[in-house]
Design an enzyme around this catalytic site. Structure first.
Site, PDB file in Angstrom:
ATOM      1  N   ARG A  60      -0.982   5.233  -1.824  1.00 39.01           N
ATOM      2  CA  ARG A  60      -0.102   4.797  -2.903  1.00 39.01           C
ATOM      3  C   ARG A  60      -0.671   3.630  -3.690  1.00 39.01           C
ATOM      4  NH1 ARG A  60       4.946   4.184   0.736  1.00 39.01           N
ATOM      5  NH2 ARG A  60       3.744   5.071   2.457  1.00 39.01           N
ATOM      6  N   GLU A  97       3.525  -1.257   9.682  1.00 40.94           N
ATOM      7  CA  GLU A  97       4.914  -1.193  10.181  1.00 40.94           C
ATOM      8  C   GLU A  97       5.055  -0.053  11.184  1.00 40.94           C
ATOM      9  OE1 GLU A  97       7.933  -0.708   7.174  1.00 40.94           O
ATOM     10  OE2 GLU A  97       9.507  -1.458   8.506  1.00 40.94           O
TER      11      GLU A  97
HETATM   12  O1  LIG Z   1       2.183  -3.992   4.634  1.00 39.89           O
HETATM   13  P1  LIG Z   1       1.916  -2.881   5.634  1.00 39.89           P
HETATM   14  O2  LIG Z   1       2.714  -3.061   6.908  1.00 39.89           O
HETATM   15  O3  LIG Z   1       0.482  -2.677   5.886  1.00 39.89           O
HETATM   16  O4  LIG Z   1       2.511  -1.548   5.023  1.00 39.89           O
HETATM   17  C1  LIG Z   1       2.350  -1.178   3.687  1.00 39.89           C
HETATM   18  C2  LIG Z   1       1.503   0.045   3.546  1.00 39.89           C
HETATM   19  O5  LIG Z   1       2.141   1.167   4.185  1.00 39.89           O
HETATM   20  C3  LIG Z   1       2.189   2.265   3.258  1.00 39.89           C
HETATM   21  O6  LIG Z   1       1.059   3.059   3.311  1.00 39.89           O
HETATM   22  P2  LIG Z   1       0.748   4.113   4.493  1.00 39.89           P
HETATM   23  O7  LIG Z   1      -0.152   3.457   5.481  1.00 39.89           O
HETATM   24  O8  LIG Z   1       2.039   4.671   4.994  1.00 39.89           O
HETATM   25  O9  LIG Z   1      -0.126   5.202   3.763  1.00 39.89           O
HETATM   26  P3  LIG Z   1       0.089   6.146   2.466  1.00 39.89           P
HETATM   27  O10 LIG Z   1       0.074   5.248   1.243  1.00 39.89           O
HETATM   28  O11 LIG Z   1      -1.123   7.003   2.518  1.00 39.89           O
HETATM   29  O12 LIG Z   1       1.386   6.872   2.608  1.00 39.89           O
HETATM   30  C4  LIG Z   1       2.264   1.588   1.914  1.00 39.89           C
HETATM   31  O13 LIG Z   1       1.870   2.449   0.855  1.00 39.89           O
HETATM   32  C5  LIG Z   1       1.339   0.412   2.072  1.00 39.89           C
HETATM   33  O14 LIG Z   1      -0.016   0.758   1.840  1.00 39.89           O
HETATM   34  N1  LIG Z   2       9.631   0.685   4.803  1.00 40.61           N
HETATM   35  C1  LIG Z   2       8.638   1.259   4.132  1.00 40.61           C
HETATM   36  N2  LIG Z   2       8.906   2.078   3.068  1.00 40.61           N
HETATM   37  C2  LIG Z   2       7.896   2.662   2.388  1.00 40.61           C
HETATM   38  N3  LIG Z   2       6.610   2.513   2.696  1.00 40.61           N
HETATM   39  C3  LIG Z   2       6.302   1.711   3.721  1.00 40.61           C
HETATM   40  N4  LIG Z   2       5.120   1.343   4.257  1.00 40.61           N
HETATM   41  C4  LIG Z   2       5.351   0.520   5.299  1.00 40.61           C
HETATM   42  N5  LIG Z   2       6.668   0.327   5.458  1.00 40.61           N
HETATM   43  C5  LIG Z   2       7.279   1.069   4.490  1.00 40.61           C
END
Ligand SMILES: O=P(O)(O)OC[C@H]1O[C@H](OP(=O)(O)OP(=O)(O)O)[C@H](O)[C@@H]1O
Ligand SMILES: Nc1ncnc2[nH]cnc12
Length: 172
Positions: A60, A97
């Protein structure tokens, strides 16, 4: 009338696992006017910092960073998950998370001294952005800002990046 960006974030309890309240940016992206207005806020933040390059984590971070790069006429380099980037890369691991992972960046992605903006959709624990910043700095880039659509303040991700300029469109 100013746009109420919060109306374009959907919230899903217990996704992708119990206890997580997932904040979904999809409705914002699906509305051209709103996506552009949100992007323009980050463009203004980037312009004020003379950004020369943007790096965003998979997946994202691409959605947020690429239109900003296009608007500024600067490059974008993706920080990607395992086995996605060919060629010479550097790696940083991080916790998030839900789960643990690694991110990789091309060794040629950033030139030493380049002013870099790091983008993502959401700041939760800060693990992802911290790893992305470490990748950029390993290559000698100067992180002049971090920009998000959403900050989850309870998770205190900002404590991990307190030394960096910060922008978020929405706070929960
Ligand atoms: O601050 P943090 O605890 O690190 O969490 C935030 C990250 O988690 C999600 O990505 P995810 O790892 O789910 O991957 P995606 O974007 O490929 O769905 C979001 O898009 C951030 O990159
Ligand atoms: N609560 C949340 N919602 C969407 N993206 C996330 N990535 C990590 N935590 C998330």
């Amino acid at each position: 009338m100013p746009i109420d960006f919060s109306k374009y974030i959907a919230s899903y309890p217990d996704f992708p696992e119990p206890g997580i309240l997932f904040r979904d940016i999809s409705p914002m992206l699906e509305n051209g006017e709103v996506y552009r207005a949100a992007t323009d806020k980050i463009v203004d933040f980037a312009k004020a910092r003379n950004v020369q390059m943007i790096v965003g984590p998979e997946a994202r971070g691409f959605i947020v960073g690429c239109p900003v790069a296009y608007k500024l006429g600067v490059g974008f380099s993706p920080a990607r998950k395992k086995n996605k980037l060919p060629g010479e890369t550097i790696e940083e691991s991080y916790g998030l998370e839900y789960g643990k992972s690694s991110l990789y960046l091309r060794t040629n992605a950033v030139k030493p001294g380049q002013r870099v903006l790091v983008t993502d959709d959401l700041l939760a624990t800060g693990g992802t952005i911290d790893a992305t910043i470490r990748l950029v700095e390993k290559l000698g880039g100067i992180v002049v800002g971090t920009a998000f659509l959403i900050e989850l303040s309870d998770l205190k991700g900002r404590d991990k990046i307190k030394d960096y300029d910060f922008f978020s469109l929405l706070k929960y």
